[in-house]
Each structure stands twice: as structure tokens, then as C-alpha cells.
Design a protein around this motif. Structure first.
Motif, PDB file in Angstrom:
ATOM      1  N   ALA A   1       0.863  -1.173   0.000  1.00 38.22           N
ATOM      2  CA  ALA A   1       0.000   0.000   0.000  1.00 38.22           C
ATOM      3  C   ALA A   1       0.900   1.223   0.000  1.00 38.22           C
ATOM      4  O   ALA A   1       2.091   1.131   0.331  1.00 38.22           O
ATOM      5  CB  ALA A   1      -0.915   0.007   1.230  1.00 38.22           C
ATOM      6  N   HIS A   2       0.349   2.376  -0.369  1.00 40.50           N
ATOM      7  CA  HIS A   2       1.156   3.583  -0.331  1.00 40.50           C
ATOM      8  C   HIS A   2       0.297   4.786   0.036  1.00 40.50           C
ATOM      9  O   HIS A   2      -0.925   4.787  -0.154  1.00 40.50           O
ATOM     10  CB  HIS A   2       1.880   3.822  -1.662  1.00 40.50           C
ATOM     11  N   TRP A   3       0.982   5.801   0.563  1.00 37.73           N
ATOM     12  CA  TRP A   3       0.330   7.061   0.905  1.00 37.73           C
ATOM     13  C   TRP A   3       1.301   8.189   0.594  1.00 37.73           C
ATOM     14  O   TRP A   3       2.434   8.192   1.086  1.00 37.73           O
ATOM     15  CB  TRP A   3      -0.056   7.102   2.386  1.00 37.73           C
ATOM     16  N   ILE A   4       0.878   9.131  -0.241  1.00 36.97           N
ATOM     17  CA  ILE A   4       1.669  10.305  -0.571  1.00 36.97           C
ATOM     18  C   ILE A   4       1.120  11.478   0.234  1.00 36.97           C
ATOM     19  O   ILE A   4      -0.038  11.877   0.060  1.00 36.97           O
ATOM     20  CB  ILE A   4       1.622  10.621  -2.077  1.00 36.97           C
ATOM     21  N   ALA A   5       1.945  12.022   1.127  1.00 40.33           N
ATOM     22  CA  ALA A   5       1.521  13.108   2.011  1.00 40.33           C
ATOM     23  C   ALA A   5       1.638  14.446   1.281  1.00 40.33           C
ATOM     24  O   ALA A   5       2.745  14.880   0.945  1.00 40.33           O
ATOM     25  CB  ALA A   5       2.367  13.110   3.274  1.00 40.33           C
ATOM     26  N   HIS A   6       0.514  15.071   1.045  1.00 41.86           N
ATOM     27  CA  HIS A   6       0.473  16.295   0.240  1.00 41.86           C
ATOM     28  C   HIS A   6       1.225  17.445   0.921  1.00 41.86           C
ATOM     29  O   HIS A   6       0.947  17.793   2.075  1.00 41.86           O
ATOM     30  CB  HIS A   6      -0.976  16.709  -0.005  1.00 41.86           C
ATOM     31  N   GLY A   7       2.183  18.018   0.203  1.00 45.81           N
ATOM     32  CA  GLY A   7       2.913  19.180   0.683  1.00 45.81           C
ATOM     33  C   GLY A   7       4.055  18.883   1.626  1.00 45.81           C
ATOM     34  O   GLY A   7       4.812  19.797   1.987  1.00 45.81           O
TER      35      GLY A   7
END
Length: 317
Positions: free
Chosen positions: A285-291
Motif C-alpha cells: 500500500a502507499h500514501w503520498i503526504a500532500h505538501g
């Protein structure tokens, strides 16, 4: 006579070029691996200032002597290695091994330790990597040879936490160079009780990371400095920039992994997470943290970071 002067000039130019490249290689290796300023001493007050939620949890542990130190001699290096650890009466075998980043130390991972211990009731083990914190060592290993030390800590976990291996469920979670270490560990044969991994802003390879840095900091191309510096590291420390490849390691990992990265990361550029994620077989799974900039995903999104990490690891622990 003209030809002779030409050969002398060419020879002198080549000698000067080689001298400059050699000196540059020694400088790069020393700058990145030896002389880099490291957080050798814990500065808990500074960390608690940034993460005020940490203080009450740490105070409660210290009040009952639950936040402890341990030292072992690493079979890989013969050097003394240090770790912090917390045994939890609520663990039921759940254990987190948390790996710090470049020039950091175990104490800097306490905010992540709080997630696992407070929210999940898990035991936590926070090693100081080679040449970091209170661990001995003279040169940073960029996660590659560190993988062997973390594997040793993993092997010690059942004894350290007084838990039968059959009932232990363990996650390895690393940030930055610790994430690279975590991915390098994931490609090795790990005990059955290692259930999953979390990598937060790790790089594809040491070559890619150093190439990015010498371009960003010094406006230099890879050739020839990267090649000669990698050769020098091989001679002095027994590894090189190409073999130190989390990308190659995650391709061999069959256990679950969560990838986290900030989309405003320039130190370990955000683009690196995508080939890493693609190379890793399912489950993942992945999560891209905005900013978020480098290693700032937790600081920027404490609640969401905690939720996403726990949602992922609870499936396997």
C-alpha cells in the motif's frame, strides 16, 4: 620536439585531472560518511518541543523505569551497538522495530514509538545504527550493511521482550535512511514472526541518492566522481553505491509493505517512491503526504499518519 611538448602537456593535464578526482572522491566519502554531523547525544527536550504529545508518554514510561537501554556486540562488525526499548504488558507479542534516519539516533524515533506502544500496546525496539547515537562505528553505512545489524536485533527480540517466537508478531518501520535500511532488510530471509514493513521516504539506491545530492549541492555530474567514490567505499568499507539498492531488495520481498512519501520531498526526491512501489510484489500500500517535505509526513499529518500506519499493520499483527 612539438610532439614531445604535447605529450608532456597531456600527461601533466591527466595527472592533474586524476589528482583532482582522487581528492574529490576522498572529500565526498568523508563528507557523506565520516565527518557528517550526527546527533550522537539524545536531545529529548528538543524533540518534545516539536512533538508536545510525546512528553506525557515518555514521562509515564520513565516514572516506572520502562524506557530502557541495552547494548550488544554486533557479530557483523564486532562493535558495540545500542538500542532503546520498551516492554509493554499489553503487547501480546506485538513488537515494532523502529529505524532512524541519516545522522539521527534512536531517540528521534520516539514519536513513532508512541504510536505503536500507546495505540497498539506493542513492545518497541529502537536501535542506534552503526556510527550513530551511542553505537560504535566510524563511518555511516547508508542502510546497506545496517540491514545485517537490524536483522540481528530482530533475532534478539523474542529474548529481549521475553516472548516466545511463535507468538511474536513484528513490524519494521524506518524513516529516510532507516526506511532504506528497512527495505534492505525486507529483501533478506526474515523470521516467520516478522509480519510487515513500513518505509517512510526511503531512497531507491545509494547511487541515486548521492547522485541527486552532488547535483543539487555541487552541480556536478555522476562521472567521474560517483564512480571513483563508490570504488573508494568498496576498498575502505566493503560495499559500494550500486549494490546498496533498496529497489533490488524490495523486489524480493514477499511480506506486506506500506510506502509513505511527501510530495514536496527534494532530499529524497518524491519520484523515488514510485519505482520502489512498482518493484514490490503484493501485498503493498502507499500514501503520498500532500505538501510534506523530507521526513515531515508525521509532523504534518499526525492523526492521518497514525491512522494509516495502524490500519495497515493491524491487518498483519
Amino acid at each position: 620536439m612539438k610532439h614531445k611538448k604535447l605529450f608532456v602537456t597531456l600527461g601533466a593535464t591527466l595527472a592533474l585531472f586524476l589528482a583532482i578526482v582522487t581528492a574529490g572522491s576522498f572529500y565526498l566519502v568523508d563528507y557523506a560518511l565520516v565527518s557528517a554531523e550526527r546527533e550522537r547525544n539524545s536531545n529529548l527536550a528538543q524533540i518534545e518541543k516539536r512533538f508536545p504529545e510525546l512528553k506525557s508518554w515518555v514521562d509515564s514510561l520513565q516514572a516506572v523505569g520502562a524506557l530502557r537501554d541495552t547494548f550488544v556486540v554486533m557479530p557483523t562488525t564486532g562493535k558495540r551497538a545500542h538500542a532503546l526499548f520498551v516492554r509493554s504488558p499489553r503487547a501480546k507479542g506485538r513488537t515494532a522495530v523502529l529505524v532512524h534516519g541519516y545522522c539521527d539516533n534512536a531517540t528521534r524515533m520516539l514519536p513513532i514509538a508512541r504510536i505503536y506502544n500507546r495505540e497498539l500496546g506493542a513492545n518497541v525496539l529502537l536501535p542506534d545504527l552503526y556510527a550513530h547515537g551511542q553505537s560504535d562505528g566510524d563511518a555511516i553505512q547508508m542502510g546497506w550493511k545496517d540491514r545485517l545489524d537490524v536483522l540481528h536485533w530482530i533475532s534478539l527480540a523474542p529474548e529481549l521482550f521475553r516472548t516466545e517466537a511463535d507468538s511474536m508478531r513484528l513490524v519494521v518501520h524506518g524513516i529516510s535512511m532507516g526506511a532504506a535500511t528497512t527495505m534492505c532488510v525486507s529483501g533478506e530471509q526474515t523470521p516467520q514472526y516478522v509480519k510487515c514493513f513500513v518505509e517512510d521516504c526511503g531512497y531507491t539506491s545509494v547511487w541515486d541518492e548521492f547522485s541527486n545530492e552532488i547535483s543539487a549541492r555541487f552541480s556536478l555530474p555522476d562521472f567521474p566522481l560517483m564512480y571513483t567514490a563508490s570504488w573508494l567505499v568498496q576498498v575502505k568499507y566493503g560495499w559500494n553505491f550500486n549494490e546498496a539498492s533498496p529497489l533490488k531488495q524490495v523486489a524480493k520481498c514477499q511480506k506486506p509493505m506500506l510506502f509513505i512519501h511527501g510530495d514536496n520531498d527534494t532530499f529524497v526526491p518524491t519520484w523515488m517512491v514510485y519505482p520502489l512501489y512498482e518493484a514490490k510484489p503484493q501485498p503493498k500500500a502507499h500514501w503520498i503526504a500532500h505538501g510534506s517535505k523530507h521526513a515531515d509526513a508525521y509532523g504534518d499529518y499526525k492523526e492521518e499518519y497514525t491512522h494509516r500506519v495502524l490500519e495497515f499493520v493491524k491487518k498483519y499483527m
